[in-house]
Design a protein around this motif. Structure first.
Motif, short mmCIF file in Angstrom:
data_model
loop_
_atom_site.label_atom_id
_atom_site.label_comp_id
_atom_site.label_asym_id
_atom_site.label_seq_id
_atom_site.Cartn_x
_atom_site.Cartn_y
_atom_site.Cartn_z
N THR A 201 0.56 -1.21 0.09
CA THR A 201 0.08 -0.02 0.04
C THR A 201 0.90 1.30 0.16
O THR A 201 0.51 2.08 -0.56
N VAL A 218 -5.93 0.03 -4.77
CA VAL A 218 -5.92 -0.49 -3.27
C VAL A 218 -6.41 -2.08 -3.29
O VAL A 218 -6.10 -2.91 -2.87
N ALA A 250 -6.51 4.64 2.65
CA ALA A 250 -6.09 3.65 1.84
C ALA A 250 -5.29 2.63 2.60
O ALA A 250 -5.64 1.42 2.26
N ALA A 254 -6.89 -1.27 2.81
CA ALA A 254 -5.86 -2.34 2.32
C ALA A 254 -5.61 -3.34 3.44
O ALA A 254 -5.61 -4.26 2.96
#
Length: 363
Positions: A201, A218, A250, A254
Motif C-alpha cells: 500500500t 488498493v 487507503a 488495504a
C-alpha cells in the motif's frame, strides 16, 4: 540584464483613427504588463506580436523575431533537449492552429542564449468573422521552478518511502527474534503477510506522491497475492467506479481487505476451487459529502459458522474503520459465505484528490 526596445512591441494598426489608436494603446498597456508571455501568430505560424513577458522569456525582441521571417517554432522550439532537430510538424503548439481550441501541454523551449527551459502553454486558433482560421494565440509560462519543486518533492517522497520500508524491515527483524522458538510457523507467516500488505500500500501511495491513492489499485493490491496464483481469473469479480482515497483511508482499507482475503484463502471461498469473491463499491451522497460503500461477498465456499472469538482481522475491520473515519463496518458470517459491508465518509475528511476518475469502471 538584457533590455529591449519595447516601443516596437505593439500590435500593428491597420488604419489610424483616434478611437482605434486609444484602444490599441490600452490593449498594449494591458498585454505588456501581463506576467504571462503572449504570442500572436498569423496563418503561416509567423509571430506578428509578442508582449514584454514573451521577450523576457525567449531572449528575443519582437524586432528580431519579425526580421527572421520564419515560423516562431524555428526560433524558440527548433531543437529537442537531446540535440535532435524538432520539426514543425511534430509541434503540439502548431496543431492548435488547424485543430483545437485551448490546446494545453508542456514543451521545452530554446532560449536565445542556447539553454533549454520547460514551459506550460495554452494555444488556440484565431478566427475571422466567417470563422476561418487566420492565426494562433499562445500563452506561455516558464515552469522551471515548478519542475524543480516537483523533483524535490519526488526525491523527498522516495526517501520517506525508503525509510518507512526500512522501519517495516526492522519491525520484521524484531518480530523474528521475538517469535523465535516461541511461535509456530503459521503465525509468523501471517505476521509477515501483513507487513507485505502494508508495504504494498505504501508503494501505491508513493507512486501518487502520497497525495491520494486509486481505490481500484488498493483493491487489486490486496487481492494480488492470491489472484496471481490463480489460473481462473473469474474467481474475482470487481465492480465499481474508481476514485481517490486519502492515504490514511487507503492504508486502513488495504489492511482490512488483506485480512478478508487471508481469511477467505484459509477458511472461506478461496479455500476451494469453486469458491468466488465479489468486491463491489459505490459512491453515495452522505450528510456531509460523498461516502464510499464497499461490499465484500464470498460464495461457493464451505459452510460458514460464526467464530467463537474475534481475531486481529475482525477487530481491525469492525473497530479501526469506524474509529478513524466515523464510518461503519458490518461483518456477517452467513452459512453461504462471509459478507462484509464498509461505509466510509470521504469528502468530510478535508483532503485533496477527491476528483472522480471518469470513464473507467472496474469490471
Amino acid at each position: 540584464m538584457q533590455t529591449f526596445d519595447t516601443t516596437t512591441t505593439t500590435l500593428t494598426t491597420l488604419r489610424r483613427g483616434s478611437q482605434l489608436y486609444e484602444t490599441e494603446r490600452r490593449l498594449n498597456a494591458v498585454l505588456n504588463n501581463a506576467s504571462v508571455a503572449i504570442f500572436l501568430m498569423d496563418d503561416r505560424q509567423h509571430c506578428v506580436y509578442m508582449n514584454r513577458a514573451a521577450e523576457l522569456l525567449t531572449g528575443f525582441s519582437l524586432t528580431e523575431v519579425l526580421a527572421r521571417d520564419c515560423p516562431l517554432h524555428d526560433i524558440v522550439h527548433h531543437t529537442y533537449p537531446d540535440g535532435r532537430p524538432f520539426p514543425l510538424a511534430e509541434c503540439a503548439i502548431d496543431r492548435a492552429f488547424p485543430e483545437n481550441n485551448q490546446e494545453r501541454g508542456e514543451e521545452v523551449f530554446v532560449h536565445k542564449d542556447g539553454h533549454f527551459y520547460p514551459v506550460g502553454f495554452t494555444a488556440s486558433p484565431i478566427r475571422d468573422d466567417e470563422t476561418r482560421i487566420i492565426g494562433t494565440i499562445i500563452e506561455v509560462r516558464d515552469i522551471t521552478e515548478e519542475k524543480a519543486a516537483a523533483e524535490r518533492q519526488r526525491l523527498l517522497t522516495n526517501e520517506l518511502n525508503h525509510r518507512v520500508k526500512n522501519t517495516l524491515a526492522t519491525v520484521q527483524s524484531i518480530a523474528a527474534q521475538t517469535f523465535r522458538g516461541n511461535t509456530d510457523v503459521a503465525v509468523r507467516q501471517t505476521f509477515d503477510a501483513r507487513m507485505v500488505a502494508l508495504s504494498n500500500t505504501h508503494n501505491v501511495l508513493t507512486a501518487e506522491n502520497w497525495e491520494s491513492a486509486s481505490l481500484r489499485s488498493v483493491v487489486e493490491g490486496a487481492l494480488a497475492p492470491h489472484a496471481l496464483a490463480e489460473v481462473d481469473t473469474a474467481r474475482f469479480d470487481l465492480v465499481g467506479p474508481d476514485t481517490r482515497l486519502h492515504p490514511k483511508v487507503a492504508v486502513t482499507l488495504a489492511m482490512a481487505l488483506h485480512e478478508l482475503m487471508t481469511n477467505a484463502a484459509k477458511y472461506g471461498a478461496l479455500s476451494v476451487p469453486e469458491g468466488r469473491v465479489g468486491v463491489s463499491w459505490t459512491l453515495e451522497p452522505g450528510e456531509s459529502g460523498e461516502r464510499l460503500e464497499l461490499v465484500w461477498t464470498e460464495t461457493g465456499g464451505p459452510p460458514v459458522a460464526e467464530p467463537t472469538r474475534k481475531g486481529f482481522g475482525s477487530r481491525l475491520i469492525e473497530r479501526q474503520l469506524p474509529m478513524e473515519f466515523d464510518g461503519s463496518a458490518d461483518l456477517t458470517f452467513a452459512p453461504t459465505g462471509v459478507t462484509c459491508r464498509l461505509r466510509i465518509p470521504l469528502t468530510a475528511l478535508g483532503w485533496h484528490g477527491q476528483e472522480r476518475v471518469t470513464g473507467r469502471t472496474a469490471r
